[in-house]
Design a protein around this motif. Sequence first.
Motif, short mmCIF file in Angstrom:
data_model
loop_
_atom_site.label_atom_id
_atom_site.label_comp_id
_atom_site.label_asym_id
_atom_site.label_seq_id
_atom_site.Cartn_x
_atom_site.Cartn_y
_atom_site.Cartn_z
N GLU A 251 0.82 -1.20 0.16
CA GLU A 251 0.05 0.08 0.05
C GLU A 251 0.92 1.24 -0.19
OE1 GLU A 251 -3.43 2.55 -0.18
OE2 GLU A 251 -3.21 0.43 -0.62
N ALA A 252 1.86 1.49 0.79
CA ALA A 252 2.72 2.37 0.69
C ALA A 252 3.26 2.68 -0.66
CB ALA A 252 3.71 2.32 1.89
N VAL A 253 3.82 1.67 -1.19
CA VAL A 253 4.50 1.70 -2.46
C VAL A 253 3.56 2.24 -3.53
CG1 VAL A 253 5.41 0.38 -4.35
CG2 VAL A 253 6.28 0.07 -2.18
N ARG A 254 2.20 1.63 -3.56
CA ARG A 254 1.25 2.21 -4.43
C ARG A 254 1.04 3.55 -4.37
NH1 ARG A 254 -3.52 3.23 -4.37
NH2 ARG A 254 -4.10 2.90 -2.38
N ARG A 255 0.73 4.07 -3.05
CA ARG A 255 0.66 5.53 -2.71
C ARG A 255 1.58 6.43 -3.25
NH1 ARG A 255 -2.43 6.01 3.04
NH2 ARG A 255 -4.38 4.68 2.59
N ALA A 256 2.80 6.25 -2.86
CA ALA A 256 4.09 6.72 -3.29
C ALA A 256 4.36 6.93 -4.71
CB ALA A 256 5.29 6.14 -2.65
N THR A 257 4.07 5.69 -5.58
CA THR A 257 4.13 6.12 -6.95
C THR A 257 2.84 6.42 -7.62
OG1 THR A 257 3.57 3.46 -7.28
CG2 THR A 257 5.92 4.06 -6.71
N ALA A 258 1.77 6.42 -7.02
CA ALA A 258 0.46 6.67 -7.81
C ALA A 258 0.58 8.10 -8.70
CB ALA A 258 -0.93 6.83 -6.85
N SER A 259 1.11 9.08 -8.24
CA SER A 259 1.13 10.27 -8.80
C SER A 259 2.00 10.39 -9.99
CB SER A 259 1.73 11.43 -7.96
OG SER A 259 2.90 11.22 -7.37
N LEU A 260 3.16 9.67 -9.76
CA LEU A 260 4.14 9.34 -11.01
C LEU A 260 3.69 8.57 -12.13
CD1 LEU A 260 7.06 9.83 -12.29
CD2 LEU A 260 7.56 7.76 -10.99
N GLU A 261 2.75 7.55 -11.89
CA GLU A 261 2.12 6.66 -12.80
C GLU A 261 1.11 7.50 -13.44
OE1 GLU A 261 0.66 3.03 -10.94
OE2 GLU A 261 2.84 2.38 -10.39
N ASN A 262 0.24 8.19 -12.66
CA ASN A 262 -0.65 9.27 -13.37
C ASN A 262 -0.15 10.24 -14.28
OD1 ASN A 262 -2.68 7.78 -12.03
ND2 ASN A 262 -2.82 9.32 -10.46
N ARG A 263 1.08 10.74 -13.96
CA ARG A 263 1.60 11.75 -14.85
C ARG A 263 2.24 11.16 -15.98
NH1 ARG A 263 2.50 16.29 -16.88
NH2 ARG A 263 4.56 17.14 -16.95
N ILE A 264 2.88 10.05 -15.88
CA ILE A 264 3.35 9.30 -16.94
C ILE A 264 2.12 8.99 -18.11
CG2 ILE A 264 4.10 7.12 -17.95
CD1 ILE A 264 6.10 7.07 -15.43
N LYS A 265 0.96 8.44 -17.59
CA LYS A 265 -0.21 8.15 -18.24
C LYS A 265 -0.68 9.40 -18.99
CE LYS A 265 -1.75 4.18 -15.70
NZ LYS A 265 -2.71 3.75 -14.58
N GLU A 266 -0.66 10.48 -18.36
CA GLU A 266 -1.15 11.68 -18.85
C GLU A 266 -0.17 12.26 -20.13
OE1 GLU A 266 -0.54 16.43 -17.32
OE2 GLU A 266 -1.39 14.87 -15.97
N LEU A 267 1.11 12.26 -19.75
CA LEU A 267 2.12 12.73 -20.79
C LEU A 267 1.95 11.73 -22.10
CD1 LEU A 267 5.19 13.09 -18.71
CD2 LEU A 267 3.69 15.11 -19.73
N GLU A 268 1.92 10.32 -21.90
CA GLU A 268 1.58 9.59 -22.93
C GLU A 268 0.49 9.87 -23.65
OE1 GLU A 268 2.01 5.63 -21.30
OE2 GLU A 268 4.24 5.59 -21.76
N HIS A 269 -0.95 9.92 -23.11
CA HIS A 269 -1.97 10.31 -23.61
C HIS A 269 -1.95 11.42 -24.68
CE1 HIS A 269 -6.23 10.68 -24.57
NE2 HIS A 269 -6.18 12.04 -24.15
N ARG A 270 -1.36 12.64 -24.01
CA ARG A 270 -1.34 14.15 -24.66
C ARG A 270 -0.34 13.89 -25.96
NH1 ARG A 270 2.22 18.43 -21.71
NH2 ARG A 270 1.02 17.55 -19.83
N HIS A 271 0.59 13.00 -25.83
CA HIS A 271 1.49 12.87 -27.05
C HIS A 271 0.88 12.04 -27.92
CE1 HIS A 271 5.08 14.98 -25.63
NE2 HIS A 271 5.20 14.32 -24.53
N GLN A 272 0.16 11.10 -27.64
CA GLN A 272 -0.50 10.24 -28.60
C GLN A 272 -1.65 11.11 -29.15
OE1 GLN A 272 -1.82 6.72 -26.38
NE2 GLN A 272 0.32 6.04 -26.23
N SER A 273 -2.38 11.97 -28.58
CA SER A 273 -3.34 12.76 -29.06
C SER A 273 -3.32 14.07 -29.70
CB SER A 273 -4.31 13.04 -28.08
OG SER A 273 -3.91 13.98 -27.18
#
Length: 89
Positions: free
Chosen positions: A14-36
């Motif tokens: 749970e601690a790892v999931r919480r610590a990495t959630a914002s980074l994972e969301n940022r990566i998904k956002e950047l990938e989506h922005r570039h694809q679109s």
Amino acid sequence: MPNINEAIGLIVDEAVRRATASLENRIKELEHRHQSSGMFKTMDAAKEMHISYNTLIKYVRQGMPFHQMEGTRYFDIEESSNWIKEHKN
């Protein structure tokens, strides 16, 4: 009732999931922005421009513009295609 090792494992997970959630969301956002926005990663850009990966890398070495984000190259297909038209021998 989980034993102590299972409980610690759940807490760590749970601690790892919480610590990495914002980074994972940022990566998904950047990938989506570039694809679109017409931005493609290297292999996909080569396919879109109907050239080989090796040719694309050769053009990069010759100065073809690209955008690098977090170690990944992204190519704007329109910008890259215009560069090829101007610089192709």
